[in-house]
Write an enzyme that holds these catalytic residues in place. Structure first.
Site, short mmCIF file in Angstrom:
data_model
loop_
_atom_site.label_atom_id
_atom_site.label_comp_id
_atom_site.label_asym_id
_atom_site.label_seq_id
_atom_site.Cartn_x
_atom_site.Cartn_y
_atom_site.Cartn_z
N HIS A 120 0.87 -1.17 0.00
CA HIS A 120 0.00 0.00 0.00
C HIS A 120 0.91 1.22 0.00
O HIS A 120 2.10 1.13 0.31
CB HIS A 120 -0.88 0.02 1.24
CG HIS A 120 -1.97 -1.01 1.21
ND1 HIS A 120 -3.01 -1.00 2.11
CD2 HIS A 120 -2.18 -2.08 0.41
CE1 HIS A 120 -3.81 -2.02 1.86
NE2 HIS A 120 -3.33 -2.68 0.82
N GLU A 137 1.15 3.66 2.07
CA GLU A 137 1.72 3.93 3.39
C GLU A 137 2.75 2.87 3.80
O GLU A 137 3.84 3.22 4.27
CB GLU A 137 0.61 3.98 4.46
CG GLU A 137 -0.44 5.03 4.21
CD GLU A 137 -1.65 4.51 3.44
OE1 GLU A 137 -2.74 5.08 3.63
OE2 GLU A 137 -1.51 3.55 2.66
N CYS A 141 -5.64 1.99 6.17
CA CYS A 141 -6.35 0.77 6.55
C CYS A 141 -5.75 0.19 7.83
O CYS A 141 -4.82 0.75 8.41
CB CYS A 141 -6.27 -0.25 5.41
SG CYS A 141 -4.61 -0.95 5.20
N CYS A 165 -1.98 -0.60 7.40
CA CYS A 165 -1.17 0.62 7.37
C CYS A 165 -1.13 1.31 8.73
O CYS A 165 -0.11 1.86 9.13
CB CYS A 165 -1.69 1.57 6.30
SG CYS A 165 -1.49 0.89 4.63
#
Length: 194
Positions: free
Chosen positions: A90, A92, A120, A123
């Site tokens: 992701h 992040e 999320c 993350c």
């Protein structure tokens, strides 16, 4: 009644409740932009949206993130899950992973994270372990009740209560970038069968 029928009935009941909750939350998740966001915060979120567009053009989900120390951007990242085949990349987590190797964990604890979309669960865990003290996000995870996700604010309050969360910020621009993300696969093809 057979075990399979009982199990099917239970699953159907759970799905019915979940769908009802999602429908009920659709209006709840519509919140105004966070008034605590500064002009600097808004300019950084605008940059994450540019990164999100880049990720989308590269065939990845439209998410971008920045790591900022003081008033300088020290690292940028995009979601590369499709192009790398790594579901943990992701914006992040990829950014935090790369930056922690480059700068070290102590350095990260003095930086702020800006991200195009609310982090999320995965993350949020990375944010906690990196000891990042401030997170600013653009759009909420759950735009209009499309899916259920635990808000990062709730997660970070439990696992990293010292982390300040600001958001949403400039969410209308982010909504435009993300519109269609759930309706198409990450390569931009038409809707999958439902």
């Amino acid at each position: 009644m057979s075990t399979n029928r009982i199990l099917s009935a239970v699953v159907l009941a759970i799905l019915t409740v979940c769908c009802a909750c999602t429908a009920d939350r659709a209006g709840v998740d519509e919140v105004p932009d966070d008034p605590r966001a500064s002009e600097f915060d808004r300019s950084m979120i605008a940059r994450t949206y540019e990164l999100a567009r880049t990720a989308s053009r590269d065939g990845n989900p439209p998410f971008g993130a920045l790591l900022v120390c003081g008033d300088s951007v020290v690292a940028e990242g995009t979601n590369t899950g499709m192009s790398t085949g790594d579901v943990t990349r992701h914006a992040e987590t990829g950014l935090i992973s790369d930056a922690s190797r480059r700068f070290g964990r102590d350095y990260l604890s003095g930086c702020w994270l800006y991200t195009s979309t609310e982090p999320c669960v995965m993350c949020s865990g990375a944010i906690r372990w990196a000891r990042i003290p401030r997170v600013v996000y653009g759009t909420p995870q759950n735009m209009g009740g499309q899916f259920q996700e635990i808000p990062c604010r709730e997660i970070l309050e439990r696992i990293a209560p010292q982390t300040e969360v600001i958001g949403p910020v400039l969410q209308e621009e982010g909504r435009e970038i993300r519109s269609g993300f759930r309706r198409r696969d990450w390569k931009g093809k038409e809707d999958r069968p439902k």
